[in-house]
Design an enzyme around this catalytic site. Structure first.
Site, PDB file in Angstrom:
ATOM      1  N   ASN A  22       0.667  -1.339   0.357  1.00  0.00           N
ATOM      2  CA  ASN A  22       0.240   0.020   0.348  1.00  0.00           C
ATOM      3  C   ASN A  22       0.872   1.345   0.097  1.00  0.00           C
ATOM      4  OD1 ASN A  22      -1.700   2.509   0.613  1.00  0.00           O
ATOM      5  ND2 ASN A  22      -2.620   1.444   2.783  1.00  0.00           N
ATOM      6  N   TRP A  23       0.739   2.005  -0.925  1.00  0.00           N
ATOM      7  CA  TRP A  23       1.983   2.979  -1.660  1.00  0.00           C
ATOM      8  C   TRP A  23       1.420   4.323  -0.092  1.00  0.00           C
ATOM      9  CZ3 TRP A  23       4.253   3.290  -6.972  1.00  0.00           C
ATOM     10  CH2 TRP A  23       4.431   2.282  -7.456  1.00  0.00           C
ATOM     11  N   LYS A  24       0.358   4.407  -0.346  1.00  0.00           N
ATOM     12  CA  LYS A  24      -0.074   5.405   0.293  1.00  0.00           C
ATOM     13  C   LYS A  24      -0.621   6.639  -0.600  1.00  0.00           C
ATOM     14  CE  LYS A  24      -0.068   3.174   4.795  1.00  0.00           C
ATOM     15  NZ  LYS A  24       0.224   3.596   5.858  1.00  0.00           N
TER      16      LYS A  24
ATOM     17  N   HIS B 156      -9.153   1.437   5.040  1.00  0.00           N
ATOM     18  CA  HIS B 156      -8.145   2.036   5.642  1.00  0.00           C
ATOM     19  C   HIS B 156      -8.242   2.619   6.900  1.00  0.00           C
ATOM     20  CE1 HIS B 156      -4.064   2.705   6.606  1.00  0.00           C
ATOM     21  NE2 HIS B 156      -3.852   1.814   5.976  1.00  0.00           N
TER      22      HIS B 156
ATOM     23  N   GLU C 111      -6.966   5.239   7.689  1.00  0.00           N
ATOM     24  CA  GLU C 111      -5.822   6.375   7.279  1.00  0.00           C
ATOM     25  C   GLU C 111      -7.644   7.555   6.591  1.00  0.00           C
ATOM     26  OE1 GLU C 111      -2.672   5.557   5.609  1.00  0.00           O
ATOM     27  OE2 GLU C 111      -1.930   5.152   7.327  1.00  0.00           O
TER      28      GLU C 111
ATOM     29  N   GLU D 229      -5.307  -5.459  10.678  1.00  0.00           N
ATOM     30  CA  GLU D 229      -4.225  -3.906  10.922  1.00  0.00           C
ATOM     31  C   GLU D 229      -4.118  -3.242  11.965  1.00  0.00           C
ATOM     32  OE1 GLU D 229      -2.635  -2.381   6.877  1.00  0.00           O
ATOM     33  OE2 GLU D 229      -4.302  -1.444   7.186  1.00  0.00           O
TER      34      GLU D 229
ATOM     35  N   GLY E  21       2.765   2.340  10.871  1.00  0.00           N
ATOM     36  CA  GLY E  21       3.555   3.647  10.472  1.00  0.00           C
ATOM     37  C   GLY E  21       4.391   3.977  11.636  1.00  0.00           C
TER      38      GLY E  21
ATOM     39  N   SER F 213       3.739  -2.081  10.268  1.00  0.00           N
ATOM     40  CA  SER F 213       4.980  -2.164  10.222  1.00  0.00           C
ATOM     41  C   SER F 213       5.083  -3.997   9.546  1.00  0.00           C
ATOM     42  CB  SER F 213       4.974  -1.541  11.633  1.00  0.00           C
ATOM     43  OG  SER F 213       5.179  -0.005  12.362  1.00  0.00           O
TER      44      SER F 213
ATOM     45  N   GLY G 157       2.754  -1.130   4.095  1.00  0.00           N
ATOM     46  CA  GLY G 157       2.884   0.094   4.262  1.00  0.00           C
ATOM     47  C   GLY G 157       4.852   0.570   3.539  1.00  0.00           C
ATOM     48  N   GLY G 158       4.937   1.297   4.270  1.00  0.00           N
ATOM     49  CA  GLY G 158       6.262   1.571   4.293  1.00  0.00           C
ATOM     50  C   GLY G 158       7.406   1.045   3.773  1.00  0.00           C
TER      51      GLY G 158
END
Ligand code: 13P
Length: 250
Positions: free
Chosen positions: A9-11, A94, A96, A166, A172, A212, A233-234
């Protein structure tokens, strides 16, 4: 259990002009993967991502969609638009988007139905806050989210979905859930799916862990019986790290 799916998930990261080369890098780095490999990118990167992934093992996903077919919804993107581009997966719910964009269990449900109707694989996100975990209501909360997300969806469609667990406190933050914490909730989700549907359907649904997950902790998490993949993510922004995670999924 479900088919292993590792999705990035590049966000709100990477530019359209960086996308083609980066997806090519992911394809090369994940060549030997025994799982489904997905890159979910910002809307504006999707066409370049699809172009880069054409003919490869990597599938492309979006990070959101609108639940209506078309019309006066300024700034929104429909399922048909995603399908037309060659997109296969779409994230919804999600945390966010729940926090910043008014995503609710009801819109998640409408989006999941629309995605399935149009042949997209929904990645339905759920997860508890730190306060909820500390109050001991994690599984009650997740059960509400899953029941509402899958309301009115038949077993034959539910089987095609992916669920991403999640925990919000792990996203993150570098604070991963322990293998046992993640497995406990993913097993709880599986048991809930048996109640909502049946054993066969519950087994067919891919349940991912996200929060994470990285090159160091992925193997332990993915070795758990009810964790069938990851939403990353990251670590999905560095092809070499993402590839280590995909190689742990088998
Ligand atoms: P991080 O891997 O950066 O914690 O993000 C997880 C996530 O939110 C994936 O959807």
């Amino acid at each position: 259990m479900g088919k292993y799916v590792i999705a990035g998930n590049w966000k709100m990261n990477k530019l359209p002009s960086e996308t083609y080369d980066y997806v090519k890098e992911v394809i090369e780095a994940t060549k030997g993967a025994e799982c489904e490999v997905v890159c979910c990118t910002p809307y504006v990167c999707l066409s370049e991502a699809v172009r880069a992934a054409e003919g490869s093992h990597v599938k492309i996903g979006a990070e959101n969609l609108h639940f209506e077919d078309k019309g006066a919804f300024t700034g929104e993107v429909s399922a048909d638009m995603l399908v037309d581009l060659g997109v296969k997966y779409v994230i919804m719910g999600h945390s966010e988007r729940r926090e910043y964009n008014n995503e609710t269990d009801e819109t998640v449900n409408l989006k999941a139905k629309k995605a399935l109707e149009k042949g997209l694989v929904p990645i339905v996100c759920c997860g508890e806050s730190l306060e909820q975990r500390e109050a001991g209501i994690t599984m009650d909360w997740i059960a509400i989210q899953i029941k509402k997300a899958f309301a009115g969806i038949c077993a034959c469609d539910a089987k095609k979905a992916v669920i991403a667990y999640e925990p919000i406190w792990a996203i993150g933050t570098g604070k991963t859930a322990t293998d046992e914490q993640a497995e406990e909730v993913c097993a709880g989700i599986r048991a809930l799916l048996v109640d909502l549907y049946d054993e066969e359907t519950a087994k067919a649904i891919t349940i991912q862990y996200g929060g994470s997950m990285n090159a160091k902790n992925a193997a332990g998490l993915l070795a758990k019986p009810n964790i069938d993949g990851g939403l990353i993510g990251g670590a999905s922004l560095v092809a070499a790290d993402f590839a280590v995670i995909t190689s742990a999924a088998k």
